[in-house]
Design a protein around this motif. Structure first.
Motif: not given
Lengths: 192, 505, 444, 300, 203
Positions: C237-245, C247-253, C255-259
């Motif tokens: 999943g996008e959010k999980q992969l971003i967090n894994a690599i 360490k940024r968390t994509v919050g509720n509501g 999208l990936p480009f917000d982080v």
């Protein structure tokens, strides 16, 4: 100080107004379907109980005993409580409709609530001083509050469990109250 | 290819091999060390009891499933777990019918009536144990001593602490208590077996570590504080850790998934609450063992701990005019008149009734007959009432006085003591007491009262046999017997310094 | 080894087809191309019944901002246009094309490779849009929309998603092994859309060591960093992969480009390469055919629109009589099908033939409140609470983060009572959408 | 003398308290219109929203404020409207009693099932993964989302299809919104009521494949109806209530028996009709039309 | 309404405790022994009878605004009479009922019957209704106290009958009261529902 603590702990936990003294079971069963109404009822009962005990104590001390008409005790007390409730209700409706919205529907129920009169008479029988009997009433009210809020929490949770048809709402509520009373018996003998 | 009937459901399609049966049978496996320890310490009777409890639990669940036409789910292990846990909570010499009654309450009342697995609010095994403890106080508080062949009984360490105080309780070494060689219910004695069993549950993550740690931690902290303040009066936390049902409760009872909060925060509060309540009941309460009550009470808080709610609206109220005031007043007028009349009629009878009750009591405790006229009421310095029975030549035949002692198990005990002119006790009669029915109220029956007959104040050690006095106390009601002895002694003292001192002087 | 911090489960992988190389499937006689193969509005049809079309010719244009155009996978005659079962479970307008066997490309398409550096950004974006490229990971979000994020959002990391955490599926794995250079070219095409100084990662789970080794050799000279991930579902999943690599968390509501991140699937990068360099539209994709009940399991490159029944024949037919579960996609997020004549679409990542799943026995037992689904949820929701509320009082589910749920299935996987949590959450989503719709109509 | 003390004290107390109640009610008097409360008490109180307002309380408030005669409580029906009119002193136009009908007849025998569905028993939940449990994607799914919504339990599931219990149905229309396939429809409660029990928009040939009595759009009923009350829209016949006289001719000619008759005992006003050859005089229709009821009556 | 139906309804069909679930406080508290149960039942019946008579006679005069305080005063006076009588003539019963005699005033049954029935109907019907309700209440008390006494203290009318089997003490204590009443009401609901289905089926 120790005596105050004693009265408080015994009124709330040990001889809890519901589980040990069996006072106020009708509203306890009737109003505890939802937590919000139950807490409203609890607060209303605590408020009226404290207020009523204060007034009945004064009544008893300055009217009943000097004139030796103790036998009028029941009638005077219940009369005072009934009228008091009605006056409080009218005042509440005008002063703060919001608070009235929360507590209003419970006030008529309180007039027929054994707990209020029961606590008033008990505090007379135990010959407490004025401060102690008011404290006793307030803590009994808290005990009632505690019991009814826990009870409504449980009833709300088992509302949609598939309880056998004939055990729905009142019988299962009574059995839950039984188990709660059993649990509260753990506190018996707490006060030496 | 067309004929294959395709099953359609919503994803996901692969599911973990975890299932209710797996969870429950792992818990059963975790309980095995405790069962083995119980059988080792308490003999085959323990195994029979565990067997009876489990079979009746499963049997009752089967009957309920059949009666309510549900599909048979009694072999999913939850009934077995409840049965074993209940058995581990009972003394090994409990009669079988009481064990079956206990599992009936556990399965039928506490679990199935609330909607079956997943809906029950209280832990079934625990509620059944408390039910049995309250219903049969005698049978449930006598624990056989391990390895004892002829079932000698003794109180559990906590029981000793409660009745005999710290001195006697310290005689049991901590190591004995830890491995379980001490009186108590089947499962709670050997802490070692319990810890061993719980390791598998922690490893397979079937129980959270939060509740046991916070529960045991809070209990030890609470008892620790009081131990630190008064080491002589309160036992050490280590004692509380190894003795009583703390470990059995914290590891297996309080971590039952269905009756504990789901969220981590809720579990923490649940554990701390249980620990606090256990401490309070153990140190100050009436019952020696507080764990069961603590967990039951906290079970009641679980719905609140993870509750969510919305606010409902109220109703309107209305009022009208003046006429009501007049009517209310005249009703008050008439009732007052009516009540005055009744009070007038019944005033004398009430006074006479109270008199008669007193005379009734007096007649019971004096061995000889006397008429109402012989009673004369005298008062001493501080207004204490004495009933003197006079002979024809108004010499003294007997004195009776009302005394009370607040050292009773349930509170104050008031008695009426009758003494002969030369200071020997005739008899006494209990006017009011709050002792536990079935235990403490035995101070009223004749067997116990006869011991006091003919005893004088000085020359006898007015104590119970345990404190090397002459009164042999009622089994499992030492406190009540001691309070009764104390009250009689006080009566004798009051009479002696009123009558005998004056005569001597 | 890195992984995302919250929740996650370990289903057994069953990646039987990881060693089988990709086989190209012959063109079947009849192809069914549905008009919905992506997120967004269905494409608008531009061909008539009976018209002759060439291979790669556009048969439906993107209709609206979020939509993608659809192309004919073969040259042939439009046989019929009607509502036909779709792997998503609904009836969809489908174009049936009877292939004439000539495989004649439309003009200007399938040219030999040109250097993408010469093309301008607009030119590249236009080629991607015209080729109808969509996210191939399973979502199907049109890539040309994804590549033009709102101006104020600054993108500083680009992640290539090679995690493929779904059990059974090995399409991306094989693609990484066999088409490594093309994928890296595609990745650099995507990278060229963003300002330089962009950090580029390639996330691959540890259960694909050969792919990691190969990618390391090829990618490090180009400056792409290969990140080895601990196998954990749903890492894809996008959010999980971003967090894994990162360490940024994509919050509720959010999208990936917000982080400041952009995630693309390996197959999407390959399709972008083919569209930009070879001007080939998206008319075929690699998918895994696996499961106990199929005779021989394969990784195949099948044209879009091939019927499942044709694929079953190509793979040797059904192995056992008791096969009763046909899934389009992975076992965790895929959908069970009720008939075999369902076409492959751009987002079909796999077809599974599962044998004698005793779903009947897995009856739903009461919830034990064990809290395991809370631990497993990777967007830390409370699935047990959401499913209870869905049955009692649907509106309240919105307060507890219903719309954050990406239906990865972890909660239903770990539930000991086998409750269909995901189905109840989906039911709650549908009912809330209804209530909003009724509310909207009343307001007019 | 001692008799006077209790009487005096008690009377004094009751007097003071009575006075306090009176003062309190005077000083804290809050104005509220009792008429609204009487109206609320008369309304059925099911808060079903059929009158277009979220609850009976709000409906009563608006009715009392605006005295608008067109506001009707369909659940209460005529006698309630009459009663409200009497209280508010206005003439309310009588509400037509409504009832719910199911535009599908696909039960276990008439239609084949698509696949072995294992999941939540709710029509909306099925739509997420399957067009419908049955092969006909337009007909009633039969898992009872509407049954739960109905407060008067007028709907029940009979072997896979929803059946309306006419006596209980008050026509509040709550169930209409609850059906994902929109096969429930509110119609007027007439004596005899014919409706087409199908809503499939597939061509006849396809419909016939999966449902034995689904409407195949053969137009026979359109030809048979003298009052052109029936028309076929994309392969499915629809009966127009206003024109239909319930003569029942279309039901007789329909090859797949897909037009169903529902009888409403409550609303029946049986009119005895003299049966003569040329003109029965009952309904100004040439008597040749054999559509009359068995007992020679024509229900209006 | 004929007289017999009026009287009969209080006992079974609309039993105040088991069906209408009113006045649970005394029912739970005093039913530890059968004598107490009967004592309380009779006391309540007396008060109910008295107040119903007075209220049905004065029904018209009482203005609706203060009707609750009026009813309470009437009931309270009857309760005080009963209280004094019990203290005078049976001190044992007084000791065991204790605070619950004055609490008859707030017993919902009496106020309920007074408000719902007595103030609207004729004297004769009010008396019948009071008697019916009173006997129904006493019956329920007797039933509950019999069960609690037999199970709880192994005796009936204070005569031990269960010999050496130790009685289940919980039934004498509060938890037992709640549970026993819960079971009785469940059984009553079970049978009323069954008979309702039977005659619905028959109709």
């Amino acid at each position: 100080m120790k005596e105050v603590l004693l009265v408080m702990v015994s009124a709330i936990f040990i001889n809890n107004v519901i589980f040990a003294r069996f006072l106020g079971i009708c509203p306890y069963m009737g109003v505890s379907k939802r937590i919000s109404t139950a807490s409203g009822m609890g607060m209303a009962v605590t408020f009226v109980m404290t207020f009523a005990t204060a007034i009945t104590f004064i009544l008893n001390k300055f009217v009943l005993i000097p004139f030796h008409i103790e036998y009028l005790q029941t009638i005077m007390f219940i009369l005072v409580i009934a009228s008091l409730v009605q006056i409080v209700e009218i005042a509440l409706k005008k002063i703060s409709p919001a608070l009235y919205q929360a507590l209003g529907i419970f006030l008529p129920l309180i007039t027929t609530n054994c707990a209020i009169l029961g606590v008033a008479i008990l505090s007379i029988q135990n010959e407490y001083s004025f401060f102690i009997s008011v404290l006793f009433a307030f803590c009994s009210g808290l005990g009632f509050c505690l019991a009814i809020i826990i009870f409504s929490g449980i009833r709300e949770r088992i509302e949609d469990a598939d309880i056998p048809e004939c055990f729905k709402n009142i019988p299962i509520a009574l059995i839950t109250a039984g188990i709660l009373a059993m649990a509260f018996m753990g506190f018996s003998g707490l006060v030496k | 290819m067309e004929n294959t009937k395709l099953i359609v459901s919503y994803p996901p399609y692969t599911k973990s091999k975890d299932s209710i049966e797996k969870v429950m049978y792992t818990v059963v496996f975790a309980l095995l060390p405790a069962v083995v320890a119980a059988v080792y310490f308490f003999g085959l009777r323990a195994l029979a009891l565990i067997f009876v409890c489990s079979i009746s639990a499963i049997g009752f669940e089967y009957l309920i499933n059949v009666f309510r036409k549900q599909e048979i789910a009694c072999f999913d292990g939850s009934a077995l777990v409840t049965g074993i846990l209940l058995a581990l909570n009972l003394p090994s010499n409990l009669p079988y019918w009481m064990a079956v009654l206990g599992s009936f309450v556990a399965i039928v009342v506490v679990k199935q009536l609330f909607g079956g697995l997943g809906f029950n609010v209280f832990n079934p095994a625990l509620a059944a144990r408390v039910f049995l403890l309250i219903s049969f106080p005698v049978a449930m508080t006598i624990w056989p001593i391990p390895f004892s062949v002829d079932m000698q009984t003794a109180a559990s360490p906590l029981g000793i602490l409660k009745t005999e105080g710290l001195k006697a309780a310290n005689s049991i070494t901590l190591w004995q208590a830890f491995i379980g060689n001490v009186g108590g219910s089947l499962g709670e004695t050997s802490a070692l077996a319990l810890l061993l069993g719980s390791v598998i549950l922690f490893w397979k993550k079937y129980i959270t570590w939060i509740i046991p740690v916070s529960f045991v931690g809070a209990t030890l902290a609470f008892t620790g504080i009081f131990h630190y303040m008064e080491p002589l009066k309160y036992a050490s936390p280590a004692f509380h850790f190894t003795c009583g049902g703390l470990l059995l409760g914290a590891l297996f009872m309080a971590t039952d998934m269905v009756t504990t909060p789901v969220s981590k925060r809720g579990q923490l509060i649940f554990g701390l609450g249980c620990g606090l309540l256990t401490g309070i009941i153990r140190l100050f309460g009436g019952y020696p063992e507080g764990v069961s009550f603590a967990i039951l009470i906290m079970n009641a808080f679980v719905p609140l701990l993870d509750k969510w709610d919305n606010y409902s609206n109220g109703k309107k109220w209305r009022l009208t005019k003046m006429r009501s005031v007049i009517v209310l007043t005249c009703i008050g007028f008439f009732s007052a008149f009516l009540l005055y009349m009744t009070d007038n009629i019944t005033k004398e009878p009430i006074k006479k009734a109270i008199e008669r009750v007193k005379v009734e009591a007096l007649r019971q405790i004096f061995p000889f007959e006397f008429s109402d006229k012989d009673i004369n009421i005298a008062f001493d310095k501080n207004g204490k009432e004495f009933f003197e029975i006079k002979n024809k030549d108004n010499s003294l035949r007997g004195i009776a006085v009302e005394t009370s002692s607040d050292k009773g198990y349930g509170g104050e005990i008031t008695i009426l003591v009758a003494v002969s002119p030369d200071g020997k006790v005739f008899n006494y009669n209990v006017l009011s007491h709050k002792e536990t029915p079935g235990l403490g109220n035995k101070i009223e029956n004749e067997a116990f009262k006869k011991q006091f007959n003919g005893k004088t104040l000085d020359g006898f050690n007015w104590k119970v046999k345990k404190d090397d006095g002459f009164v042999d106390e009622l089994t499992a009601a030492t406190i009540s017997s001691r309070a009764a002895t104390d009250a009689v002694k006080k009566g004798l003292e009051v009479i002696s310094n009123k009558y005998f001192v004056e005569n001597k002087k | 080894m890195k992984t995302f911090k919250c929740g996650g489960i370990h289903p057994d992988e069953n990646k039987f087809t990881r060693h089988l190389s990709i086989e190209t499937m012959p063109m079947p006689k009849l192809l069914a191309v549905p008009l919905i193969q992506h997120i967004g509005k269905p494409a608008a049809l531009i061909v008539k019944l009976g018209e002759q079309v060439k291979k790669g010719q556009c048969i439906a244009n993107a209709d609206g901002f979020i939509s993608a155009s659809i192309h004919s996978p073969t040259s042939g005659k439009i046989k019929k246009i009607e509502n036909h079962p779709h792997s998503g479970g609904k009836f969809v307008k489908t174009v049936f094309i009877e292939s004439d066997g000539r495989e004649e490309w439309a003009e200007g398409l399938n040219t030999d490779e040109i250097d993408f550096k010469k093309l301008s950004l607009e030119e590249k974006l236009k080629r991607i849009k015209d080729a109808g490229i969509v996210g191939m990971g399973g979502a199907g979000f049109p890539t040309h929309v994804k590549l033009s994020p709102p101006k104020d959002k600054k993108i500083d990391t680009l992640i290539l998603n090679g995690a493929e955490c779904e059990p059974y599926l090995t399409a991306d794995h094989r693609l990484m092994l066999e088409k490594t250079d093309e994928i890296l070219k595609g990745l650099s095409i995507i990278a060229s859309f963003f300002p330089d100084g962009l950090k580029i990662y390639i996330g691959i789970e540890n259960n694909k060591p050969d792919a990691i080794k190969l990618m390391n050799e090829k990618a490090s000279p180009l400056g792409f960093e290969v990140v080895v991930l601990k196998p954990l579902y749903p890492q894809g999943g996008e959010k999980q992969l971003i967090n894994a690599i990162t360490k940024r968390t994509v919050g509720n509501g959010q999208l990936p480009f917000d982080v400041g991140c952009m995630v693309n699937n390996v197959a999407t990068a390959y399709a972008v390469y083919e569209a930009v360099c070879k001007n080939k539209p998206l008319i075929e994709r690699v998918l895994t055919v696996s499961g106990m009940a199929i005779k021989n399991k394969k990784n195949i490159k099948a044209p879009i629109g091939t019927m499942f029944s044709d694929i079953v024949d190509y793979c040797g037919g059904i192995a056992s009589r008791t096969m009763n579960l046909l899934i389009s996609g992975g076992p965790m997020m895929g959908k069970a099908q009720y008939s075999f004549d369902v076409p492959v679409i751009k987002t079909t990542s796999g077809i599974l033939f599962i044998d004698e799943i005793k779903l009947a026995e897995k009856k739903e037992r009461p919830c034990l409140r064990c809290g395991r689904c809370e631990e497993a949820c990777s967007v830390n929701l409370k699935p047990w609470l959401l499913s209870n509320l869905a049955q009692k009082d649907v509106e309240r589910t919105l307060e507890y983060g219903l719309n954050q749920c990406m239906e990865c299935g972890s909660c239903a996987f770990v539930c000991p009572s086998k409750r269909d949590l995901v189905h109840w959450i989906k039911y709650a989503k549908v009912m809330n959408a209804n209530i909003k719709a009724i509310g909207a109509t009343e307001r007019q | 003398m001692t008799i006077l003390t209790p009487i005096l004290i008690l009377s004094a107390l009751t007097f003071i308290l009575g006075l306090c109640i009176l003062l309190a009610s005077k000083k804290f008097h809050v104005k509220s219109d009792p008429l609204i409360d009487t109206v609320i008490l008369m309304l059925p109180g099911a808060n079903c929203g059929a009158c277009g307002y979220p609850g009976c309380a709000q409906f009563a408030e608006i009715l009392v404020k605006t005295r608008d005669t067109s506001k009707i409580c369909p659940v209460g029906g005529n006698d309630l409207s009459y009663e409200l009119g009497r209280i508010l002193g206005i003439k309310m136009d009588d509400a037509k009693p409504l009832s719910c009908i199911v535009l599908c007849n696909g039960n276990k025998t008439t239609t084949k099932f698509l696949a072995d569905y294992k999941g939540i028993h709710d029509c909306w939940a099925v739509k997420e993964i399957l067009p419908s449990v049955k092969q006909c994607a337009y007909g009633c799914v039969g898992l009872g989302s509407c049954v739960e919504a109905c407060k008067y339990d007028a709907l029940k599931i009979v072997d896979g299809l929803i059946k309306v219990i006419e006596e209980n149905c008050v026509g509040c229309g709550v169930c209409i919104g609850k059906c994902p396939q929109h096969v429930l429809k509110l119609t007027e409660k007439k004596v005899k009521k014919y409706h087409v029990a199908c809503s499939s928009v597939d061509k006849g040939a396809i419909t016939r494949k999966y449902c034995t009595n689904g409407c195949i759009g053969c137009m026979l009923c359109v030809k048979a109806c003298k009052f052109d009350a029936v028309k076929v829209e994309n392969f499915c016949a629809i009966i127009d209530d206003s024109k239909c006289v319930n003569c029942g001719l279309c039901a007789k000619v329909c090859p797949v028996k897909c037009i169903h008759l529902t009888e409403y005992a409550m609303a029946s006003k049986k009119i005895a009709v003299k049966k003569t050859d040329d003109n029965c005089g009952g309904c100004e229709m040439p008597c040749s039309v054999k559509g009359l009821g068995e007992d020679g009556t024509l229900g209006y | 309404m004929n007289a017999w139906k009026e009287f009969n309804k209080g006992i079974i069909k609309e039993n105040p405790v088991l069906v209408a679930l009113l006045g649970l406080c005394p029912v739970l508290a005093v039913t530890t022994t059968v004598i107490n149960g009967l004592g309380m039942g009779l006391a309540t019946t007396f008060v109910l009878l008295g107040s119903n008579i007075v209220i049905s006679v004065m029904g018209k005069f009482i203005p609706s605004k203060v009707r609750i305080p009026c009813y309470i005063v009437i009931i309270a006076s009857f309760v005080t009479i009963v209280d004094l009588l019990i203290q005078a003539f049976s001190p044992a019963l007084n000791k065991s009922l204790g605070i619950f005699i004055p609490l008859i005033v707030v017993n919902c049954i009496i106020l309920g019957r007074a408000e719902a029935f007595a103030s609207r109907n004729k004297l004769w019907h009010s008396i019948l209704d009071a008697l019916g309700m009173g006997i129904g209440f006493t019956l329920a008390l007797f039933l509950l106290s019999a069960i609690r006494e037999i199970l709880g203290s192994g005796a009936i009318f204070n005569i031990a009958i269960t010999g050496n089997i130790s009685p289940i003490l919980i039934f004498v204590l509060p938890p037992g009261a709640f549970a026993a009443l819960g079971f009785i009401i469940a059984i009553v609901i079970y049978f009323t529902k069954k008979s309702a289905e039977k005659n619905k089926g028959a109709k």
